[in-house]
Design a protein around this motif. Sequence first.
Motif, PDB file in Angstrom:
ATOM      1  N   ARG A 122     -61.336  42.463  18.000  1.00  0.00           N
ATOM      2  CA  ARG A 122     -60.427  43.099  17.052  1.00  0.00           C
ATOM      3  C   ARG A 122     -59.261  43.626  17.873  1.00  0.00           C
ATOM      4  O   ARG A 122     -59.447  44.341  18.858  1.00  0.00           O
ATOM      5  CB  ARG A 122     -61.127  44.242  16.304  1.00  0.00           C
ATOM      6  N   ASP A 124     -54.931  45.060  17.999  1.00  0.00           N
ATOM      7  CA  ASP A 124     -53.870  45.684  17.220  1.00  0.00           C
ATOM      8  C   ASP A 124     -52.725  44.694  17.042  1.00  0.00           C
ATOM      9  O   ASP A 124     -52.796  43.545  17.504  1.00  0.00           O
ATOM     10  CB  ASP A 124     -53.399  46.993  17.860  1.00  0.00           C
ATOM     11  N   GLU A 125     -51.679  45.118  16.359  1.00  0.00           N
ATOM     12  CA  GLU A 125     -50.585  44.206  16.023  1.00  0.00           C
ATOM     13  C   GLU A 125     -49.771  43.782  17.237  1.00  0.00           C
ATOM     14  O   GLU A 125     -48.960  42.864  17.152  1.00  0.00           O
ATOM     15  CB  GLU A 125     -49.688  44.854  14.967  1.00  0.00           C
ATOM     16  N   ILE A 130     -58.973  46.190  20.688  1.00  0.00           N
ATOM     17  CA  ILE A 130     -59.486  47.456  20.163  1.00  0.00           C
ATOM     18  C   ILE A 130     -60.991  47.523  20.352  1.00  0.00           C
ATOM     19  O   ILE A 130     -61.530  48.513  20.849  1.00  0.00           O
ATOM     20  CB  ILE A 130     -59.151  47.608  18.666  1.00  0.00           C
ATOM     21  N   THR A 198     -56.563  40.314  14.024  1.00  0.00           N
ATOM     22  CA  THR A 198     -55.553  41.365  14.024  1.00  0.00           C
ATOM     23  C   THR A 198     -55.844  42.405  12.956  1.00  0.00           C
ATOM     24  O   THR A 198     -55.937  42.089  11.773  1.00  0.00           O
ATOM     25  CB  THR A 198     -54.145  40.777  13.789  1.00  0.00           C
ATOM     26  N   SER A 200     -54.541  45.165  10.822  1.00  0.00           N
ATOM     27  CA  SER A 200     -53.262  45.656  10.317  1.00  0.00           C
ATOM     28  C   SER A 200     -53.492  46.824   9.376  1.00  0.00           C
ATOM     29  O   SER A 200     -54.384  46.784   8.523  1.00  0.00           O
ATOM     30  CB  SER A 200     -52.514  44.538   9.571  1.00  0.00           C
ATOM     31  N   THR A 201     -52.709  47.860   9.527  1.00  0.00           N
ATOM     32  CA  THR A 201     -52.840  49.022   8.641  1.00  0.00           C
ATOM     33  C   THR A 201     -52.447  48.683   7.215  1.00  0.00           C
ATOM     34  O   THR A 201     -52.786  49.399   6.275  1.00  0.00           O
ATOM     35  CB  THR A 201     -51.969  50.182   9.143  1.00  0.00           C
TER      36      THR A 201
END
Length: 250
Positions: A122, A124-125, A130, A198, A200-201
């Motif tokens: 996993r 981050d952008e 992560i 990725t 993503s929030t």
Amino acid sequence: MNKISIIMPVYNAEKTIVRAIESIISQTYKNLELIITDDNSTDNSKSIIEKYINLDSRIIHLTNTTNVKGAFSARNNSIKYASGELISFLDSDDIWHPKKIELQIEAMNNNNCLASHSSYYRVDECGNNISLVKSKENVTYKDMFTHNHIGNLTGIYNSKVLGKFYQKNIGHEDYEMWLRILSKTNSIGVLEPLASYTVSTKSLSANKFKAAKWHYNILRNEIGLNKFKSSFYFCHYVFNAMKTRTSLVN
């Protein structure tokens, strides 16, 4: 060498689609087709895809013409046109590692299995790791009740033997699809991380409450478990989901 069809839905992915496509055309396993369905993007996604079509004849570009929009609908449109004996999935903001297809098909052949999956990162952008999601070596139908052991970006199944599986508009559509696949076969896992997902929030999966509700509804309404069993497996799912998200990369 079996042909594999890779299903990619796209919507306004100009910032990420290049790395996603590059990760596919750079695979060591060459007998593949990439079927991209654009869900009516309004950015430069179309021109980027067309550029790659001119560079690699294995890429097919489609447009979603149904009234129902969303990633599940775009995926289903691509699945209709898939000609490979195997089917797999990669979203336009995720990537595969170069030997992903080769190692997973090798695992399927060595274990006489009709589906496979792998560990994955996993990220981050910006592409920073992560956490690591470790795959289970062998996943059964019942294993999936307590945890989604197959990240959709890692799964491969034999559509020649099992048939094609389409996704439903129910939330967690990939999880529900893999439940149906695993009702017919186990999935062999490759322990090596072979993909990067990725986080993503802005993504639907970032809404943990909504995702949990979807999971319970699948257990209750799609599988048909009673309230007690649904609640039992749901509690295990929540616990395992929290554990997965805290498996940090060293």
